[in-house]
Design a protein around this motif. Structure first.
Motif, mmCIF file in Angstrom:
data_model
loop_
_atom_site.group_PDB
_atom_site.id
_atom_site.type_symbol
_atom_site.label_atom_id
_atom_site.label_comp_id
_atom_site.label_asym_id
_atom_site.label_seq_id
_atom_site.Cartn_x
_atom_site.Cartn_y
_atom_site.Cartn_z
ATOM 1 N N GLU A 254 1.123 -1.163 -0.003
ATOM 2 C CA GLU A 254 -0.068 0.306 -0.227
ATOM 3 C C GLU A 254 0.730 1.274 -0.217
ATOM 4 O O GLU A 254 0.702 2.155 -0.883
ATOM 5 C CB GLU A 254 -1.631 0.177 0.859
ATOM 6 N N PHE A 255 1.614 1.386 0.913
ATOM 7 C CA PHE A 255 2.733 2.394 1.139
ATOM 8 C C PHE A 255 3.611 2.338 -0.508
ATOM 9 O O PHE A 255 3.572 3.654 -0.954
ATOM 10 C CB PHE A 255 4.014 2.099 2.189
ATOM 11 N N LEU A 256 4.290 1.601 -1.218
ATOM 12 C CA LEU A 256 4.800 1.838 -2.259
ATOM 13 C C LEU A 256 3.881 1.946 -3.453
ATOM 14 O O LEU A 256 4.526 3.455 -4.132
ATOM 15 C CB LEU A 256 5.046 0.442 -2.505
ATOM 16 N N GLU A 257 2.721 1.611 -3.285
ATOM 17 C CA GLU A 257 1.521 2.019 -4.740
ATOM 18 C C GLU A 257 1.286 3.353 -4.403
ATOM 19 O O GLU A 257 1.187 4.400 -5.144
ATOM 20 C CB GLU A 257 0.405 0.951 -4.287
ATOM 21 N N ALA A 258 0.944 3.759 -2.993
ATOM 22 C CA ALA A 258 0.521 5.332 -3.059
ATOM 23 C C ALA A 258 1.556 6.016 -3.485
ATOM 24 O O ALA A 258 1.194 7.322 -3.541
ATOM 25 C CB ALA A 258 0.133 5.460 -1.525
#
Length: 428
Positions: free
Chosen positions: A106-110
């Motif tokens: 989630e972090f990397l995509e956001a």
């Protein structure tokens, strides 16, 4: 073998970025007494489990995190994929000691979606794993538990597990911009971690990844990166913690070494509900300028609470930093030190033939621009709005022909009292 040309290409974007966000997020946010709670309070795995069970960040929106980082002017961010407690924020196939949600994904995509470079923090130590040394270790929660006094740990088995988790992070999430290893101590350094093998594996999967220096040395050391013969696991930057090097960092031949000051907003990395000792945004802005003027980066920490929300004080500080960066970021990104001495009234950063004079102290009668000669100047403007700034020609300052003076007509204070920036274009 360390290749200087490859290194210089690898760190190009990082030197341009200069400002990043650190995010310490994990189950330690539930007791809310900082990320080292297990060690400080010597909590066993069994007693810590209640915090693991309670960790369910129902209001965690990493898209909002990324927007806040972008608004603050941050160009990269690093999330704790696993801290010292061993609890993973990613879908590791090597353990069940992990969150249900894949927060790393989630972090990397956001953050990628906002155009922010994204990296991961990974702890070399693990207080949950049975084969990481317990009794007698410097900081393990069970360091004084007699039940572990004669336990034989298979450290090679631990290293296989640790390397395996790093490989998962390097192969399951696409390009990773930074891997922030933490940390070496005492005799637990370098080849104790099988560092050569680890780095070779990481760079095989992620050839462009940037690494810190804490595989080789503790946070106290610079390591071989500050010599003429860096090891393959020396890392790409030195990582001074909670301090800005007084003179930057130079190698043994006097050449600048890339470094990053990792700084907390208050006194803790992980969420601490009673720690309200937050630094002023003006202090952080000026310290960011100091880092850049000495050839370094700053990575500023946020510790989200157990529900996944940034503390209100952190949001306020990020917004205030963002207001300044909206006007003056050109004096940060891609800039570095100048040959000029630090002026009494501020600092100077430079990019090419552009000097960025950061004025942090008001004067009476005229503001001296120390170290700059009138014949060098092609133009001076206020960086925030492009207003032309004239060099003073007046009897009160004409006694000092070797110093350029400017003023802001009718003003008794700086246009920006935190840090007003002049862009001085030098003649070719």
């Amino acid at each position: 073998m360390f290749d200087r040309a490859v290194y210089n290409k690898r760190v190009e974007w990082y030197k341009e970025a200069r400002f990043g966000m650190f995010i310490h997020f994990g189950a330690y946010a539930v007791p809310a007494r900082g990320e080292w709670i297990r060690s400080y309070e010597e909590i066993s795995n069994e007693d810590y489990q209640k915090y693991i069970d309670a960790f369910d960040p129902d209001d965690c929106d990493m898209k909002e995190w990324a927007k806040m980082a972008k608004k603050a002017g941050m160009k990269y961010a690093v999330l704790t994929a696993k801290h010292h407690d061993g609890y993973c924020l990613f879908d590791s196939k090597l353990t069940d000691y992990k969150t249900k949600r894949d927060f790393v994904r989630e972090f990397l995509e956001a953050f990628r979606a906002e155009g922010i470079r994204a990296g991961l923090y990974f702890s070399l130590i693990d207080w949950y794993h049975p084969d990481f040394p317990h009794y007698g270790d410097k900081q393990h929660p069970e360091r004084r538990n007699e039940a572990f006094k004669d336990t034989l740990h298979d450290f090679d088995r631990y290293l296989k597990y640790m390397h395996g988790q790093v490989e998962e992070l390097c192969t399951q999430y696409g390009p990773i911009d930074i891997m922030w290893f933490d940390f070496s101590y005492d005799n637990m350094t370098a080849e104790t971690w099988k560092a050569q093998e680890l780095v070779e594996m990481v760079r095989k999967h992620q050839p462009d990844i940037i690494l810190d220096n804490r595989l080789e040395v503790s946070g106290e050391g610079f390591g071989s990166l500050a010599t003429q013969h860096p090891t393959d696991y020396s890392g790409d930057f030195v990582s001074p913690e909670q301090v800005i090097p007084p003179y930057g960092i130079l190698d043994d031949m006097g050449n600048p070494v890339l470094w990053e000051a990792c700084i907390t907003m208050n006194d803790n990395w992980g969420y601490h509900s009673s720690d309200h000792n937050f630094k002023k945004s003006s202090t952080i802005i000026r310290k960011l300028v100091e880092c850049v003027s000495k050839g370094g980066n700053m990575i500023l920490n946020v510790g989200p609470d157990a529900r996944g929300r940034f503390p209100k004080d952190s949001i306020r500080i990020l917004n205030e930093i963002g207001e300044w960066m909206a006007d003056y970021s050109k004096s940060i990104y891609g800039c570095g030190p100048t040959e000029l001495a630090k002026p009494d009234n501020g600092r100077i950063t430079q990019r090419g033939n552009k000097l960025y004079y950061h004025i942090m102290e008001m004067s009476i009668g005229g503001i001296p621009l120390f170290g700059i000669r009138k014949e060098q100047i092609e133009s001076i403007i206020l960086l925030n709005d492009g207003t032309e700034v004239k060099v003073m020609d007046y009897w009160t300052v004409n006694n000092y022909p070797d110093i350029v003076f400017i003023n802001f007509a009718g003003a008794n204070d700086l246009p920006n009292p935190i840090d007003t920036v002049l862009e001085i274009t030098l003649k070719s």
